[in-house]
Motif scaffolding. Structure first.
Motif, PDB file in Angstrom:
ATOM      1  N   ALA A  72      -6.905  -7.531  22.649  1.00 46.33           N
ATOM      2  CA  ALA A  72      -6.528  -7.995  21.310  1.00 46.33           C
ATOM      3  C   ALA A  72      -7.413  -9.130  20.829  1.00 46.33           C
ATOM      4  N   GLN A  73      -7.788 -10.015  21.720  1.00 42.73           N
ATOM      5  CA  GLN A  73      -8.634 -11.137  21.327  1.00 42.73           C
ATOM      6  C   GLN A  73     -10.007 -10.669  20.856  1.00 42.73           C
ATOM      7  N   GLN A  74     -10.590  -9.732  21.595  1.00 44.72           N
ATOM      8  CA  GLN A  74     -11.904  -9.205  21.216  1.00 44.72           C
ATOM      9  C   GLN A  74     -11.832  -8.450  19.892  1.00 44.72           C
ATOM     10  N   TRP A  75     -10.741  -7.727  19.672  1.00 43.09           N
ATOM     11  CA  TRP A  75     -10.582  -7.028  18.389  1.00 43.09           C
ATOM     12  C   TRP A  75     -10.487  -8.046  17.241  1.00 43.09           C
ATOM     13  N   GLU A  76      -9.769  -9.114  17.480  1.00 47.31           N
ATOM     14  CA  GLU A  76      -9.625 -10.138  16.444  1.00 47.31           C
ATOM     15  C   GLU A  76     -10.972 -10.788  16.143  1.00 47.31           C
ATOM     16  N   GLU A  77     -11.765 -11.037  17.163  1.00 47.92           N
ATOM     17  CA  GLU A  77     -13.094 -11.628  16.963  1.00 47.92           C
ATOM     18  C   GLU A  77     -13.989 -10.690  16.159  1.00 47.92           C
ATOM     19  N   GLU A  78     -13.938  -9.399  16.484  1.00 48.38           N
ATOM     20  CA  GLU A  78     -14.743  -8.416  15.745  1.00 48.38           C
ATOM     21  C   GLU A  78     -14.282  -8.326  14.297  1.00 48.38           C
ATOM     22  N   PHE A  79     -12.974  -8.354  14.106  1.00 51.77           N
ATOM     23  CA  PHE A  79     -12.410  -8.275  12.760  1.00 51.77           C
ATOM     24  C   PHE A  79     -12.796  -9.496  11.930  1.00 51.77           C
ATOM     25  N   GLN A  80     -12.835 -10.666  12.553  1.00 55.69           N
ATOM     26  CA  GLN A  80     -13.223 -11.890  11.842  1.00 55.69           C
ATOM     27  C   GLN A  80     -14.666 -11.829  11.364  1.00 55.69           C
ATOM     28  N   LEU A  81     -15.537 -11.195  12.154  1.00 51.94           N
ATOM     29  CA  LEU A  81     -16.923 -11.008  11.726  1.00 51.94           C
ATOM     30  C   LEU A  81     -16.983 -10.121  10.477  1.00 51.94           C
ATOM     31  N   TYR A  82     -16.162  -9.071  10.458  1.00 47.99           N
ATOM     32  CA  TYR A  82     -16.126  -8.164   9.299  1.00 47.99           C
ATOM     33  C   TYR A  82     -15.596  -8.878   8.072  1.00 47.99           C
ATOM     34  N   GLN A  83     -14.655  -9.791   8.260  1.00 47.47           N
ATOM     35  CA  GLN A  83     -14.048 -10.497   7.128  1.00 47.47           C
ATOM     36  C   GLN A  83     -15.030 -11.412   6.401  1.00 47.47           C
ATOM     37  N   ARG A  84     -16.175 -11.672   6.997  1.00 46.97           N
ATOM     38  CA  ARG A  84     -17.165 -12.557   6.384  1.00 46.97           C
ATOM     39  C   ARG A  84     -18.052 -11.851   5.365  1.00 46.97           C
ATOM     40  N   ILE A  85     -18.048 -10.524   5.346  1.00 49.57           N
ATOM     41  CA  ILE A  85     -19.002  -9.808   4.497  1.00 49.57           C
ATOM     42  C   ILE A  85     -18.357  -9.414   3.170  1.00 49.57           C
ATOM     43  N   PRO A  86     -19.167  -9.159   2.141  1.00 46.37           N
ATOM     44  CA  PRO A  86     -18.635  -8.835   0.808  1.00 46.37           C
ATOM     45  C   PRO A  86     -17.736  -7.609   0.768  1.00 46.37           C
TER      46      PRO A  86
END
Length: 367
Positions: A72-86
Motif C-alpha cells: 500500500a505504501q508503494q502504491w501511494e508513493e506512485e499515486f502521489q507522483l501521478y498527482q503532480r502532473i496536469p
C-alpha cells in the motif's frame, strides 16, 4: 599415365543445403515469435492510449521499473507522483488509488512487453550468431533492428515526457513517431522472415514489384495518419460517413495558421486526411489486384493480391465502424490489429516478388 579428374562429392553440398534450410527455419520461427510479441505490444499500446493510461507512470526506470508497487505504501508513493502532473490535476482530480491502479497496469504491461521484446530478440540473435547460424548478409540488418529497438525505448519515454509538464496527454507528433517506428521494426522483421522462406517460381513484371512497394509505403503512411487521429482524439468527432460535417470535403480544413499546422494539429483536417488515405490505399489495392490478374494471371502473386484487397476492404469497414460507433475500445483495437495484419501482408506480398535470399552454400569440388 595417371589421369586426374574432378570428383564431386554429392553428399557434401546436400548436407550443407539441408543445414542451411534448418538454420533458416529456426530463424523464421524466432522472427515469427518476435512478430507475435510486437503485435501484442502495439495492441497493448493502443489500449493504453484508449484508456488514457500512458501517463500513469511518470518516471523512466529501465531496470527497476520492471517491479511494480508491492504494498500500500508503494502504491501511494506512485499515486502521489501521478498527482503532480496536469492530467491528474485537470482531468482526474479526486481519483482513488483503486482507480489509479486500473490505468497503471496498462502502462506497466506495455513497458514490460517492450522490455521483454528486447530479450526475445537480443538473446536468440546472440545464440544464433555464436553458433554460426546467421548468414553474413543478415548480420548488419539484424543488429540494426536491435539498435532501432533500443532507440524505440528512448522514443517511448520521449513521448511520455511530453505529457508530464504542460499537456494532459502525450504529443500527437511523438505518438505518431513512436507507432511508426514500431511498424518499421515490425515490417523489417516480416521482410527478413519472408526472405528466408522458399518462394514460388512464378514471375511478374518489375512494375508490379514497384507497385507493391508503393502500396506497402501507403500502409505505413496510413498508420501514421491513424496515430495522429488517436493523438488528437479526432475520431471522437465528425462521426458520420461518407459525409464529414455534412459534406464530402468539409470546410475549415485550414482554419489554423500557418496552414501546415492543420495537417498535424487540426482534428478535423487530420481525420479528413486519414479518410483520404484509406480511399487511396483501397484504390491502389484494387488497381494492384486488377493489374496482376492481367499481367500475371494464375500466379501466386495474383492470388495474394486478391487476398490483400480483401484485407484492405475489411480494414476499411472496421475503420468506418470505429468512427460511426465513436471509438469503442473493442472495435478500435480490432481496427488497430487489422492495420498490422494489412502491413504484414503488404510487406510479405512485396517481398514475394523479389524471391528468397540466395543460398550461401556452394558445391564442393575435390580433385
Amino acid at each position: 599415365m595417371v589421369q586426374s579428374a574432378a570428383v564431386v562429392d554429392d553428399a557434401a553440398p546436400l548436407k550443407a543445403e539441408q543445414s542451411e534450410r534448418r538454420n533458416r527455419r529456426a530463424l523464421r520461427i524466432w522472427l515469427g515469435i518476435v512478430l507475435a510479441a510486437l503485435f501484442a505490444l502495439v495492441l497493448v499500446g493502443g489500449a493504453t492510449r484508449l484508456t488514457d493510461s500512458g501517463l500513469s507512470i511518470t518516471e523512466w526506470k529501465p531496470i527497476h521499473g520492471v517491479i511494480p508497487p508491492l504494498n500500500a505504501q508503494q502504491w501511494e508513493e506512485e499515486f502521489q507522483l501521478y498527482q503532480r502532473i496536469p492530467q491528474y490535476q485537470q482531468l482526474n482530480e479526486g481519483m482513488t488509488v483503486g482507480q489509479f491502479k486500473s490505468i497503471f497496469w496498462w502502462e506497466w504491461t506495455h513497458r514490460l512487453l517492450a522490455r521483454s521484446i528486447g530479450l526475445i530478440f537480443g538473446l536468440p540473435l546472440l545464440v544464433f550468431w555464436l553458433t554460426g547460424r546467421v548468414e553474413k548478409r543478415l548480420r548488419l540488418p539484424l543488429v540494426g533492428l536491435l539498435a532501432l529497438g533500443g532507440f524505440q525505448g528512448f522514443i517511448g519515454w520521449w513521448m511520455v515526457s511530453s505529457g508530464l509538464s504542460k499537456l494532459t496527454s502525450v504529443s500527437q507528433y511523438r505518438l505518431a513517431t513512436h507507432l511508426t517506428i514500431a511498424c518499421l521494426i515490425f515490417a523489417s522483421c516480416v521482410w527478413i522472415m519472408r526472405g528466408l522462406a522458399r518462394h514460388s517460381a512464378d514471375r511478374a513484371p518489375a512494375s508490379m514489384t514497384r507497385l507493391a512497394g508503393v502500396v506497402a509505403f501507403l500502409v505505413v503512411l496510413q498508420i501514421y495518419l491513424g496515430a495522429l487521429v488517436a493523438g488528437l482524439d479526432a475520431g471522437m468527432s465528425y462521426n458520420t460517413w461518407p459525409l464529414m460535417d455534412g459534406a464530402i470535403i468539409p470546410s475549415d480544413l485550414f482554419a489554423q495558421h500557418p496552414a501546415w499546422r492543420n495537417l498535424f494539429e487540426n482534428p478535423k483536417t487530420v481525420q479528413f486526411l486519414h479518410r483520404c488515405g484509406a480511399y487511396l490505399l483501397w484504390a491502389m489495392a484494387l488497381l494492384q489486384m486488377l493489374l496482376l490478374q492481367q499481367k500475371a494471371p494464375g500466379t501466386t502473386h495474383a492470388r495474394r493480391a486478391i487476398v490483400f484487397f480483401g484485407l484492405v476492404t475489411l480494414q476499411a469497414i472496421l475503420g468506418i465502424s470505429t468512427l460511426l460507433m465513436q471509438v469503442p475500445i473493442d472495435v478500435a483495437l480490432t481496427h488497430q490489429a487489422g492495420a498490422l495484419v494489412v502491413l504484414f501482408f503488404a510487406v510479405a506480398h512485396w517481398r514475394g516478388f523479389i524471391g528468397e535470399y540466395p543460398r550461401e552454400t556452394r558445391v564442393v569440388v575435390a580433385d
